[in-house]
Structures are given as C-alpha cells and as structure tokens.
Design a protein around this motif. Structure first.
Motif, PDB file in Angstrom:
ATOM      1  N   ARG A   1     -32.344 -53.689   2.380  1.00 18.26           N
ATOM      2  CA  ARG A   1     -33.017 -54.312   3.511  1.00 18.26           C
ATOM      3  C   ARG A   1     -34.480 -54.608   3.185  1.00 18.26           C
ATOM      4  NH1 ARG A   1     -29.795 -50.699   7.017  1.00 18.26           N
ATOM      5  NH2 ARG A   1     -28.622 -51.988   8.484  1.00 18.26           N
ATOM      6  N   ARG A   2     -35.008 -55.674   3.796  1.00 18.47           N
ATOM      7  CA  ARG A   2     -36.424 -55.971   3.739  1.00 18.47           C
ATOM      8  C   ARG A   2     -37.174 -54.998   4.642  1.00 18.47           C
ATOM      9  NH1 ARG A   2     -36.605 -60.329   6.695  1.00 18.47           N
ATOM     10  NH2 ARG A   2     -38.779 -60.814   6.191  1.00 18.47           N
ATOM     11  N   CYS A   3     -38.341 -54.562   4.186  1.00 19.57           N
ATOM     12  CA  CYS A   3     -39.124 -53.610   4.971  1.00 19.57           C
ATOM     13  C   CYS A   3     -40.582 -53.724   4.559  1.00 19.57           C
ATOM     14  CB  CYS A   3     -38.618 -52.183   4.761  1.00 19.57           C
ATOM     15  SG  CYS A   3     -38.694 -51.606   3.045  1.00 19.57           S
ATOM     16  N   THR A   4     -41.448 -53.058   5.329  1.00 23.77           N
ATOM     17  CA  THR A   4     -42.864 -53.042   4.980  1.00 23.77           C
ATOM     18  C   THR A   4     -43.486 -51.739   5.462  1.00 23.77           C
ATOM     19  OG1 THR A   4     -44.915 -54.343   5.013  1.00 23.77           O
ATOM     20  CG2 THR A   4     -43.756 -54.085   7.110  1.00 23.77           C
ATOM     21  N   MET A   5     -44.710 -51.524   5.064  1.00 21.14           N
ATOM     22  CA  MET A   5     -45.540 -50.445   5.582  1.00 21.14           C
ATOM     23  C   MET A   5     -46.984 -50.712   5.156  1.00 21.14           C
ATOM     24  SD  MET A   5     -45.350 -46.958   3.394  1.00 21.14           S
ATOM     25  CE  MET A   5     -46.560 -46.415   4.607  1.00 21.14           C
ATOM     26  N   HIS A   6     -47.868 -49.798   5.458  1.00 21.09           N
ATOM     27  CA  HIS A   6     -49.278 -49.956   5.120  1.00 21.09           C
ATOM     28  C   HIS A   6     -49.428 -50.206   3.621  1.00 21.09           C
ATOM     29  CE1 HIS A   6     -53.532 -49.062   4.674  1.00 21.09           C
ATOM     30  NE2 HIS A   6     -53.659 -49.060   5.990  1.00 21.09           N
ATOM     31  N   TRP A   7     -50.328 -51.135   3.270  1.00 22.94           N
ATOM     32  CA  TRP A   7     -50.471 -51.558   1.874  1.00 22.94           C
ATOM     33  C   TRP A   7     -50.789 -50.401   0.935  1.00 22.94           C
ATOM     34  CZ3 TRP A   7     -55.224 -50.460  -0.197  1.00 22.94           C
ATOM     35  CH2 TRP A   7     -56.295 -50.301   0.688  1.00 22.94           C
ATOM     36  N   ARG A   8     -51.427 -49.334   1.438  1.00 18.31           N
ATOM     37  CA  ARG A   8     -51.824 -48.234   0.548  1.00 18.31           C
ATOM     38  C   ARG A   8     -50.617 -47.490  -0.021  1.00 18.31           C
ATOM     39  NH1 ARG A   8     -56.204 -44.333   3.019  1.00 18.31           N
ATOM     40  NH2 ARG A   8     -56.008 -43.509   0.892  1.00 18.31           N
ATOM     41  N   HIS A   9     -49.501 -47.510   0.694  1.00 14.66           N
ATOM     42  CA  HIS A   9     -48.349 -46.732   0.271  1.00 14.66           C
ATOM     43  C   HIS A   9     -47.117 -47.594  -0.022  1.00 14.66           C
ATOM     44  CE1 HIS A   9     -50.610 -43.167   1.384  1.00 14.66           C
ATOM     45  NE2 HIS A   9     -50.824 -43.702   2.575  1.00 14.66           N
ATOM     46  N   ALA A  10     -47.284 -48.911  -0.008  1.00 18.55           N
ATOM     47  CA  ALA A  10     -46.139 -49.789  -0.216  1.00 18.55           C
ATOM     48  C   ALA A  10     -45.522 -49.608  -1.602  1.00 18.55           C
ATOM     49  CB  ALA A  10     -46.540 -51.248   0.003  1.00 18.55           C
ATOM     50  N   ALA A  11     -46.366 -49.489  -2.629  1.00 16.28           N
ATOM     51  CA  ALA A  11     -45.834 -49.306  -3.979  1.00 16.28           C
ATOM     52  C   ALA A  11     -45.087 -47.982  -4.096  1.00 16.28           C
ATOM     53  CB  ALA A  11     -46.969 -49.371  -5.007  1.00 16.28           C
ATOM     54  N   GLU A  12     -45.615 -46.953  -3.455  1.00 16.95           N
ATOM     55  CA  GLU A  12     -44.952 -45.648  -3.480  1.00 16.95           C
ATOM     56  C   GLU A  12     -43.595 -45.719  -2.787  1.00 16.95           C
ATOM     57  OE1 GLU A  12     -45.986 -40.990  -2.363  1.00 16.95           O
ATOM     58  OE2 GLU A  12     -47.330 -42.618  -1.751  1.00 16.95           O
ATOM     59  N   LEU A  13     -43.526 -46.461  -1.699  1.00 16.85           N
ATOM     60  CA  LEU A  13     -42.254 -46.644  -1.004  1.00 16.85           C
ATOM     61  C   LEU A  13     -41.236 -47.337  -1.903  1.00 16.85           C
ATOM     62  CD1 LEU A  13     -40.709 -46.479   1.758  1.00 16.85           C
ATOM     63  CD2 LEU A  13     -41.549 -48.808   2.176  1.00 16.85           C
ATOM     64  N   ALA A  14     -41.691 -48.359  -2.630  1.00 18.41           N
ATOM     65  CA  ALA A  14     -40.793 -49.098  -3.522  1.00 18.41           C
ATOM     66  C   ALA A  14     -40.277 -48.222  -4.657  1.00 18.41           C
ATOM     67  CB  ALA A  14     -41.513 -50.322  -4.089  1.00 18.41           C
ATOM     68  N   VAL A  15     -41.119 -47.330  -5.152  1.00 16.23           N
ATOM     69  CA  VAL A  15     -40.694 -46.435  -6.233  1.00 16.23           C
ATOM     70  C   VAL A  15     -39.699 -45.404  -5.711  1.00 16.23           C
ATOM     71  CG1 VAL A  15     -41.479 -44.646  -7.829  1.00 16.23           C
ATOM     72  CG2 VAL A  15     -42.784 -46.781  -7.601  1.00 16.23           C
ATOM     73  N   GLN A  16     -39.985 -44.826  -4.544  1.00 12.24           N
ATOM     74  CA  GLN A  16     -39.097 -43.799  -3.994  1.00 12.24           C
ATOM     75  C   GLN A  16     -37.740 -44.360  -3.584  1.00 12.24           C
ATOM     76  OE1 GLN A  16     -40.247 -40.881  -1.156  1.00 12.24           O
ATOM     77  NE2 GLN A  16     -42.375 -40.794  -1.840  1.00 12.24           N
ATOM     78  N   TYR A  17     -37.747 -45.592  -3.069  1.00  9.40           N
ATOM     79  CA  TYR A  17     -36.512 -46.197  -2.579  1.00  9.40           C
ATOM     80  C   TYR A  17     -36.326 -47.566  -3.242  1.00  9.40           C
ATOM     81  CZ  TYR A  17     -37.110 -42.437   0.722  1.00  9.40           C
ATOM     82  OH  TYR A  17     -37.283 -41.198   1.267  1.00  9.40           O
ATOM     83  N   PRO A  18     -35.888 -47.564  -4.506  1.00  2.88           N
ATOM     84  CA  PRO A  18     -35.813 -48.814  -5.265  1.00  2.88           C
ATOM     85  C   PRO A  18     -34.805 -49.817  -4.715  1.00  2.88           C
ATOM     86  CG  PRO A  18     -34.817 -46.984  -6.481  1.00  2.88           C
ATOM     87  CD  PRO A  18     -35.529 -46.385  -5.310  1.00  2.88           C
ATOM     88  N   LYS A  19     -33.868 -49.366  -3.877  1.00  3.26           N
ATOM     89  CA  LYS A  19     -32.914 -50.305  -3.275  1.00  3.26           C
ATOM     90  C   LYS A  19     -33.513 -51.043  -2.087  1.00  3.26           C
ATOM     91  CE  LYS A  19     -28.764 -47.715  -4.646  1.00  3.26           C
ATOM     92  NZ  LYS A  19     -27.533 -47.032  -4.165  1.00  3.26           N
ATOM     93  N   ALA A  20     -34.675 -50.597  -1.617  1.00  2.00           N
ATOM     94  CA  ALA A  20     -35.352 -51.285  -0.520  1.00  2.00           C
ATOM     95  C   ALA A  20     -36.073 -52.518  -1.051  1.00  2.00           C
ATOM     96  CB  ALA A  20     -36.349 -50.349   0.153  1.00  2.00           C
ATOM     97  N   ILE A  21     -36.174 -53.535  -0.223  1.00  2.00           N
ATOM     98  CA  ILE A  21     -36.893 -54.764  -0.577  1.00  2.00           C
ATOM     99  C   ILE A  21     -38.241 -54.703   0.147  1.00  2.00           C
ATOM    100  CG2 ILE A  21     -36.811 -57.288  -0.598  1.00  2.00           C
ATOM    101  CD1 ILE A  21     -33.732 -56.987  -0.183  1.00  2.00           C
TER     102      ILE A  21
ATOM    103  N   VAL B   1     -43.167 -46.924  12.512  1.00  2.00           N
ATOM    104  CA  VAL B   1     -44.571 -47.321  12.516  1.00  2.00           C
ATOM    105  C   VAL B   1     -45.227 -46.688  11.291  1.00  2.00           C
ATOM    106  CG1 VAL B   1     -46.749 -47.351  13.781  1.00  2.00           C
ATOM    107  CG2 VAL B   1     -44.570 -47.414  15.030  1.00  2.00           C
ATOM    108  N   CYS B   2     -45.741 -47.527  10.396  1.00  2.00           N
ATOM    109  CA  CYS B   2     -46.428 -47.082   9.190  1.00  2.00           C
ATOM    110  C   CYS B   2     -45.549 -46.122   8.391  1.00  2.00           C
ATOM    111  CB  CYS B   2     -47.781 -46.479   9.546  1.00  2.00           C
ATOM    112  SG  CYS B   2     -48.906 -46.310   8.133  1.00  2.00           S
ATOM    113  N   SER B   3     -46.041 -44.908   8.090  1.00  2.00           N
ATOM    114  CA  SER B   3     -45.315 -44.019   7.181  1.00  2.00           C
ATOM    115  C   SER B   3     -44.033 -43.448   7.768  1.00  2.00           C
ATOM    116  CB  SER B   3     -46.227 -42.870   6.718  1.00  2.00           C
ATOM    117  OG  SER B   3     -46.629 -42.072   7.810  1.00  2.00           O
ATOM    118  N   GLY B   4     -43.747 -43.729   9.030  1.00  2.00           N
ATOM    119  CA  GLY B   4     -42.440 -43.379   9.570  1.00  2.00           C
ATOM    120  C   GLY B   4     -41.309 -44.020   8.799  1.00  2.00           C
ATOM    121  N   VAL B   5     -41.634 -45.068   8.032  1.00  2.00           N
ATOM    122  CA  VAL B   5     -40.616 -45.748   7.227  1.00  2.00           C
ATOM    123  C   VAL B   5     -40.010 -44.820   6.178  1.00  2.00           C
ATOM    124  CG1 VAL B   5     -42.182 -46.628   5.452  1.00  2.00           C
ATOM    125  CG2 VAL B   5     -40.134 -47.934   6.037  1.00  2.00           C
ATOM    126  N   PHE B   6     -40.751 -43.794   5.745  1.00  2.00           N
ATOM    127  CA  PHE B   6     -40.198 -42.859   4.771  1.00  2.00           C
ATOM    128  C   PHE B   6     -39.033 -42.056   5.361  1.00  2.00           C
ATOM    129  CE2 PHE B   6     -44.293 -43.686   2.748  1.00  2.00           C
ATOM    130  CZ  PHE B   6     -43.922 -43.784   1.411  1.00  2.00           C
TER     131      PHE B   6
END
Length: 321
Positions: free
Chosen positions: A122-142, A106-111
């Motif tokens: 894998r395809r994934c999502t999270m709150h829009w405020r941190h989505a770009a940060e998630l993509a940078v930290q885990y570039p293999k994630a979609i 749920v939300c930032s639990g994705v980290f």
C-alpha cells in the motif's frame, strides 16, 4: 456512512495528534446540523496511560470497543518507530480492515499499522524525518515521503502534526461531502482543504545509513549537487557494481539515487530561495538544474508551486537594494 469512531491510546501518546482526532470527530456540533459520531478513546495498554508531555490519561474503554468502529485512528507517540505493540491491538486492526472499517494513522502512528501488516503493498506516508526509517522497516510498503496524507483503500496515513487535520477533514469530505468538511474546518479555524499530494516543506537532512560506503556516497552527492552524475559513477565511487549499489541505496534510503538526488537539489534550491538574494537562474545552476526553466519544472512537480511563489512565501531575508 461513517458513524462510529475509536481512537487508540498507547503509552507515550502525543497529545496534539490525539487532540486532532478528538477535535474533528469527538465534538457534538449538532447545533449546526453537523454529524455527531459515536466517539470513544480506547486504551491498548491499561486503564492509566502517560502522554509524551508527562500527564496521565484514563478511559473506561478497552480494545473490544474497536470491534464496532467504522473508523479506528492511531495517533503518534514517542518511540513508536522502535517499540513493539500489543498483539491483541494488531489483531484488532487487521480484523477491522477485513470487515471494511477505515484505519487512520497520524504521523508515527503509521508504525503501528506497519506492525499489523496493513502497509504491505500500500501507498503510505508520514513525517519526512522518519519516512526513510519507515521504508527500511517495512520494505513492502510504498512510502511517499513528500505528501501530506495518502488514502490507499481503507488505510489513511498522514504526515506530522497539522497534516493529521488534513487527513481527518479529507475523510469527512469523502463520507459527508465538502459542505460538512468546510463547516467543521470553519469551527476549527483551519483551511478547509489541503490536497493530500501537496508537498511537505522541509529542510535538507542527510539520511543516516547503516552502510559506510553508501553513506560516504550520499555525503559526496550532497556536496556536489551541481554536477552531473550517473549510477555507474556513483557505484564506482562506492566500489560496488551498479546493480548492487542501486539495491543497497534503496535499502538504506527507501528511494532510488535519481529521486534522492532530485529531492536534495530541490531542498537546496529551497534554502537558497529562502535565505539569499541570488537570482532564480543562479540558484538553478548551483542546485544542479542548469536553467531557471529546469528548476521551475521540478519545483512544480515536487512542491506544486513555482520558485518565485515559494520565495515570496518563505523568504527569511530582505532582498538587496
């Protein structure tokens, strides 16, 4: 069949996101003929934990309880995007997926899932405020930043707050059918079904970057949304080759220049629809879509609704007489 559910507790957990999972899976509704889950809240960081709201929680269950769970849920927590997690928790999550269990964030639990390597490919999502940060930290994630929740195999990720309810009810619907999911939704007084692909309605933030030249181009693009622009022109403005610029842009924002520009145009159109009396044609021109038909096309593709329907729902000013 989903029977055994465990929720992972880490320090600074968000009470609402924890409560979402407890509400859907932790309440005995057998009086209505609904499933009853073997439910446990599991500590990954000691017997007493402090929530993001400042109060403490205790639980008798440790990480060994995860070994028998059909579903492991990881709610959001403060600073999850910048902290490390217990290696034994990450190992337990990997073992769970290997044996076929479901893992939900749920939300930032994705980290936490990202740290366990469960987002790779894998395809994934999270709150829009941190989505770009998630993509940078885990570039293999979609990373799909504009949706409510995503299920890719045994991994389910959801955006902020109420989207966690949607993801949990989605799982109930998949495991037990729509009648059970609808009955739980009625008890919770929430919509019985919001499709995972439904867009998050968000404001128009400017993505922070670590590269000054890309950041300057992003700021320029945001100020000139009504203008046509190409990757070659943007690369020239950044004093880079088109290939280098496209690569750095992806690294900094988690998306391509075209998709970033399109999203900013939609967001700007949302602002104008909410807070102005301008016609849809005028808004289309100001936002860079050219015509009302172009704006309508991209609104439907991006938000799943029309400009007029969006205005009726989210308008914050009265129309001019």
């Amino acid at each position: 069949m989903l029977k055994n559910v465990a929720v992972v507790l880490l320090d600074n957990v968000q009470p609402f996101e924890l409560g979402v999972v407890c509400e859907v899976f932790g309440i005995d509704r057998s009086d209505e003929g609904l499933p009853v889950y073997d439910f446990a809240v599991v500590s990954a960081a000691g017997p007493v934990l402090t929530t993001h709201a400042g109060f403490t929680l205790t639980t008798p269950f440790g990480l060994d309880r995860l070994e028998e769970a059909d579903l492991i849920a990881v709610p959001a927590g403060g600073d999850f995007s910048s902290r490390t997690f217990p290696p034994e928790l990450l190992d337990a999550l990997r073992r769970a997926v290997d044996r076929g269990a479901l893992v939900l964030s749920v939300c930032s639990g994705v980290f936490v899932l990202g740290a366990a390597g469960l987002l790779d490919g894998r395809r994934c999502t999270m709150h829009w405020r941190h989505a770009a940060e998630l993509a940078v930290q885990y570039p293999k994630a979609i990373v799909e930043p504009d949706v409510l929740y995503v299920q890719d195999g045994r991994i389910i990720t959801s955006a902020g707050t109420a989207a966690g309810i949607d993801a949990c009810l989605h799982l109930v619907r998949e495991e037990h059918g729509p009648q059970v999911a609808n009955a739980i939704a009625r008890r919770m007084v929430v919509p019985p079904h919001r499709d995972g692909g439904q867009a998050q309605y968000i404001e128009r933030p400017l993505t922070p970057t670590n590269c000054d030249r890309v950041g300057e181009v992003l700021a320029w693009m945001a100020r000139h949304l009504e203008e046509e622009m190409t990757v070659e022109e943007l690369a020239t403005r950044a004093h880079m080759s088109p290939r280098t610029f496209a690569r750095r842009f992806q690294q900094e924002t988690g998306t391509t220049p075209y998709r970033w520009l399109l999203r900013q145009r939609v967001l700007y159109a949302q602002e104008l629809l909410e807070g102005s009396d301008q016609t849809v044609d005028a808004i289309a021109g100001r936002a860079g879509f050219g015509t009302a038909a172009g704006l309508r096309h991209h609104f439907l593709r991006t938000l799943g609704t029309t400009p007029n329907a969006y205005r009726r729902t989210f308008r914050v000013t009265e129309p001019a007489a």
